[in-house]
Design an enzyme around this catalytic site. Structure first.
Site, PDB file in Angstrom:
ATOM      1  N   LYS A 182       0.774  -1.153   0.103  1.00 20.16           N
ATOM      2  CA  LYS A 182       0.169  -0.043   0.157  1.00 20.16           C
ATOM      3  C   LYS A 182       0.876   1.205   0.033  1.00 20.16           C
ATOM      4  O   LYS A 182       1.827   1.294   0.479  1.00 20.16           O
ATOM      5  CB  LYS A 182      -0.944  -0.101   1.231  1.00 20.16           C
ATOM      6  CG  LYS A 182      -0.155   0.203   2.440  1.00 20.16           C
ATOM      7  CD  LYS A 182      -1.014  -0.107   3.686  1.00 20.16           C
ATOM      8  CE  LYS A 182      -0.458  -0.266   5.012  1.00 20.16           C
ATOM      9  NZ  LYS A 182      -1.185  -0.897   6.052  1.00 20.16           N
TER      10      LYS A 182
ATOM     11  N   TYR B  70      15.558  30.112   9.805  1.00 19.52           N
ATOM     12  CA  TYR B  70      14.657  30.933  10.191  1.00 19.52           C
ATOM     13  C   TYR B  70      14.592  30.821  11.620  1.00 19.52           C
ATOM     14  O   TYR B  70      14.758  29.891  12.327  1.00 19.52           O
ATOM     15  CB  TYR B  70      13.438  30.012   9.609  1.00 19.52           C
ATOM     16  CG  TYR B  70      13.104  30.313   8.219  1.00 19.52           C
ATOM     17  CD1 TYR B  70      12.584  31.670   7.998  1.00 19.52           C
ATOM     18  CD2 TYR B  70      12.928  29.354   7.431  1.00 19.52           C
ATOM     19  CE1 TYR B  70      12.568  31.732   6.405  1.00 19.52           C
ATOM     20  CE2 TYR B  70      12.466  29.388   6.128  1.00 19.52           C
ATOM     21  CZ  TYR B  70      12.337  30.733   5.627  1.00 19.52           C
ATOM     22  OH  TYR B  70      11.914  31.088   4.116  1.00 19.52           O
TER      23      TYR B  70
HETATM   24  C1  PLP Z   1      -0.553  -2.033   6.701  1.00 17.96           C
HETATM   25  C2  PLP Z   1      -1.031  -3.266   7.135  1.00 17.96           C
HETATM   26  C3  PLP Z   1      -0.229  -4.327   7.299  1.00 17.96           C
HETATM   27  C4  PLP Z   1       1.079  -4.324   7.384  1.00 17.96           C
HETATM   28  O1  PLP Z   1       1.657  -3.967   8.861  1.00 17.96           O
HETATM   29  P1  PLP Z   1       3.247  -3.756   9.107  1.00 17.96           P
HETATM   30  O2  PLP Z   1       3.206  -3.196  10.336  1.00 17.96           O
HETATM   31  O3  PLP Z   1       3.903  -2.752   8.025  1.00 17.96           O
HETATM   32  O4  PLP Z   1       3.893  -4.905   9.139  1.00 17.96           O
HETATM   33  C5  PLP Z   1      -0.620  -5.556   7.809  1.00 17.96           C
HETATM   34  N1  PLP Z   1      -2.207  -5.344   7.602  1.00 17.96           N
HETATM   35  C6  PLP Z   1      -2.923  -4.481   7.507  1.00 17.96           C
HETATM   36  C7  PLP Z   1      -4.537  -4.662   7.485  1.00 17.96           C
HETATM   37  C8  PLP Z   1      -2.529  -3.437   6.971  1.00 17.96           C
HETATM   38  O5  PLP Z   1      -3.151  -2.287   6.880  1.00 17.96           O
END
Ligand code: PLP
Length: 631
Positions: free
Chosen positions: A40, A263
């Site tokens: 993702k 800044y």
């Molecule tokens: C993002 C996600 C993961 C991955 O989790 P990590 O902590 O990055 O290993 C697993 N399951 C779901 C449902 C997620 O949304």
């Protein structure tokens, strides 16, 4: 290895390190457990396509994305593996889910019903996974409703309930809460026997703590990208950073004791020294909260970030590092050093390594490395999809530009585009019309009443989708005149006759026009130097849109002095058989073929009084192919 890269900033994605991390995590799988690679947010900023490909090569059986658009992008890039959308989808995403064969997560019933209904309309079965909320209280069915929801969904005929899952709230640092979630999930599983093909619970951190024997799939995310979430994880796993964020020193300057930098004067020199400007700021994803607390590595030396991070620049204290010069490479994050691990940087401002990876990966140009060699790069502005709402003209321009790039020759590409493809794309209704089983038999006989001519009978048959209940056949004796008929969609067939040929209905006589067995009424008229034959029959109305057999027969006179007769293929055609029968008075006939398509050399068969030019029935022949019979 990055010597040749000279951008203001960029990221290097080390695919070997990614594979190494996957191998480390795979060590922890129980027998029979497989893994889903979470890609993702463009694979946490690393690039969804390359990470997906590498993970699949390392044995991933599933990919996980956040929404249908991410899934669609992977499909457009040619990824065929199953893809689960982890979060709840909008009903508006249903068409894209079905078009792209994505697996939806179900968290409530009305979406499940809508998905099943639309899948049913399309005569499809949509794969789905049901998500149970075991305590994180984000998406998913509440436990008390989960079993009945499971039964309801099983009863929806157009859904294939392929998996059930839940998600941990704090697997990296809350063992007790995670154990409770595991227990609740197991209780749910015990009520839905037999279990669906996929049962999954663990994210990557959970792999280090909880092994649920009934789960046959784990979801690998952050650890596979080489970021640790908890100090306890260092000793259990040897992970390498996959993303390295780099830039260049653009300027070095000296400072006097008491000078301020940046800044709002938040940093003041307590001694004389040197500092450098690096053209990276929070707009590039280098977090503002790293102001006065980040550090970078130049020439192997650690250099603190001094002053506030600006939108497009940061300043590094170079006082302790003697020789740094303009043009030197700066490692801002990642690399081989533990110090610049993404989780080390975010720990300085209590931030999230997930977020920092995403925000850096979003903008930077990426270079991918495998076995020490750069294998590909992804441009700064990433639009790795083809929109379905481009106008025709824009799409045509893109296609023609792409052909030109690929052939590296503008002239040839224009030829291919205009001569071959434009004809196909011309049809506005987006159905490609083509002919199949094209047979054209031409017979010359001596029994002509006209001096100096052969009596010529032609019989043409082919199959095609019928577009309307009438069509025209056009005949002309100059190419120029005939040209305008190529632009008209109601002209089904065009004849080019010899130039010393009188165009009268007597000289060019259509003796029979049929669609399947229906004989059409014909009416000829002369118009602008052409002979137009209007062909129709009321019975055709019921056949529009179906594949029909066209038959067109003519009787004409062909001048003996011409010594050649041509047959052109003006539409995309599958399978060709052109036969020329000639009288004994003609001694020899040469068939000169000009074919483009799958086979440039059709078969030429010669008998005593005929020559035939043929392709296999399934072979495609492009427009502007043809044969000249020279006699
Ligand atoms: C993002 C996600 C993961 C991955 O989790 P990590 O902590 O990055 O290993 C697993 N399951 C779901 C449902 C997620 O949304």
């Amino acid at each position: 290895m990055s010597d040749m890269i000279r951008d203001r900033s960029w990221v290097e994605i080390n695919l070997d390190n990614f594979s190494h991390n996957i191998a480390e995590l795979k060590r922890l799988l129980l027998p029979g457990q497989e893994f889903m690679q979470i890609v993702k947010a463009d694979a946490y900023g690393h690039g969804g396509f390359e990470i997906a490909k590498t993970a699949l090569a390392e044995g991933a059986v599933y990919l996980g994305v956040a929404n249908s658009e991410e899934g669609r992008t992977l499909r457009l890039q040619g990824i065929k593996a199953p893809i689960l959308i982890l979060s709840p989808s909008l009903k508006d995403e249903i068409p894209s889910i079905l078009d792209n064969g994505l697996t939806a997560t179900l968290s409530e019933l009305s979406f499940a019903q809508a998905l099943s209904e639309e899948a049913g309309k399309r005569k499809l079965t949509a794969k789905v996974h049901l998500k149970v909320d075991t305590g994180m209280h984000r998406s998913g069915f509440l436990l008390e409703n989960a079993v009945s929801a499971y039964q309801t969904i099983k009863g929806l005929s157009s859904l294939n309930l392929e998996g059930v899952f839940s998600h941990f709230a704090a697997s990296e640092n809350d063992a007790e809460f995670s154990e409770e979630q595991t227990r609740l999930f197991e209780a749910f599983l015990n009520e839905i026997k037999p279990l669906p093909p996929y049962v999954h619970l663990a994210n990557s951190s959970a792999l280090l703590r909880h092994n649920l024997w009934q789960a046959n799939l784990v979801r690998l995310g952050i650890l596979s990208y080489g970021a640790y979430l908890d100090s306890s994880q260092y000793e259990k796993l040897n992970l390498k950073s996959v993303m390295t964020f780099k830039s260049t020193v653009v300027q070095t300057k000296t400072l006097k004791k008491g000078d301020f930098v940046g800044y709002n004067n938040t940093w003041q020199a307590d001694r004389d020294g040197r500092y450098g400007i690096v053209p990276v700021g929070y707009a590039d994803g280098y977090d503002f909260l790293l102001s006065n607390c980040g550090s970078a590595i130049v020439r192997g030396q650690v250099c603190p970030v001094i002053g506030k991070v600006s939108m497009d620049m940061i300043t590094l204290d170079l006082t302790a590092t003697g020789e740094v010069m303009e043009g030197d490479e700066v490692i801002l994050m990642g690399g081989n050093s533990n110090l610049l691990r993404v989780n080390q940087l975010t720990s300085k401002y209590n931030g999230s390594p997930y977020e920092l990876l995403c925000q850096v990966g979003r903008r930077a140009k990426r270079y991918y490395f495998l076995a020490g060699r750069m294998i590909s790069s992804a441009p700064l502005s990433r639009r790795e999809f083809v929109s379905t709402d481009y106008s025709d003209s824009k799409l045509n321009r893109i296609i023609s530009a792409a052909i030109s790039q690929r052939l590296q020759n503008q002239e040839i590409s224009q030829l291919v585009y205009h001569e071959v493809l434009k004809g196909i794309f011309y049809q506005k209704d987006h159905n490609i019309h083509y002919r199949s089983g094209f047979c054209h038999e031409i017979t010359f006989t001596e029994e002509s009443v006209e001096q100096g001519f052969y009596l010529t009978e032609t019989k043409l048959t082919y199959y095609k989708n019928l577009q309307s209940d009438y069509f025209l056949v056009a005949c002309a004796n100059s190419e120029d005149v005939l040209k305008k008929y190529f632009l008209r969609r109601d002209v089904e067939y065009r004849w080019l006759m010899d130039s010393n040929f009188a165009l009268t209905p007597e000289q060019f006589c259509i003796t029979c026009v049929k669609i399947n067995d229906i004989v059409l009424h014909t009416k000829s008229q002369r118009k602008d130097g052409c002979l137009e034959i209007f062909c129709t029959n009321p019975d055709l109305a019921g056949l529009i849109g179906t594949k029909v057999k066209f038959t067109i027969e003519t009787v004409t006179f062909y001048p003996k002095s011409s010594h050649q007769l041509s047959v052109f293929i003006s539409e995309l055609t599958q399978g060709i058989d052109i036969r020329f029968n000639f009288p004994q008075s003609i001694k020899d006939v040469e068939a000169i073929t000009v074919f483009s398509g799958q086979n440039r050399y059709p078969q030429v068969k010669k008998g005593q009084n005929y020559v035939a030019v043929q392709t296999n029935p399934e072979e495609w022949v492009f427009p502007n192919s043809g044969v000249v019979f020279a006699y």
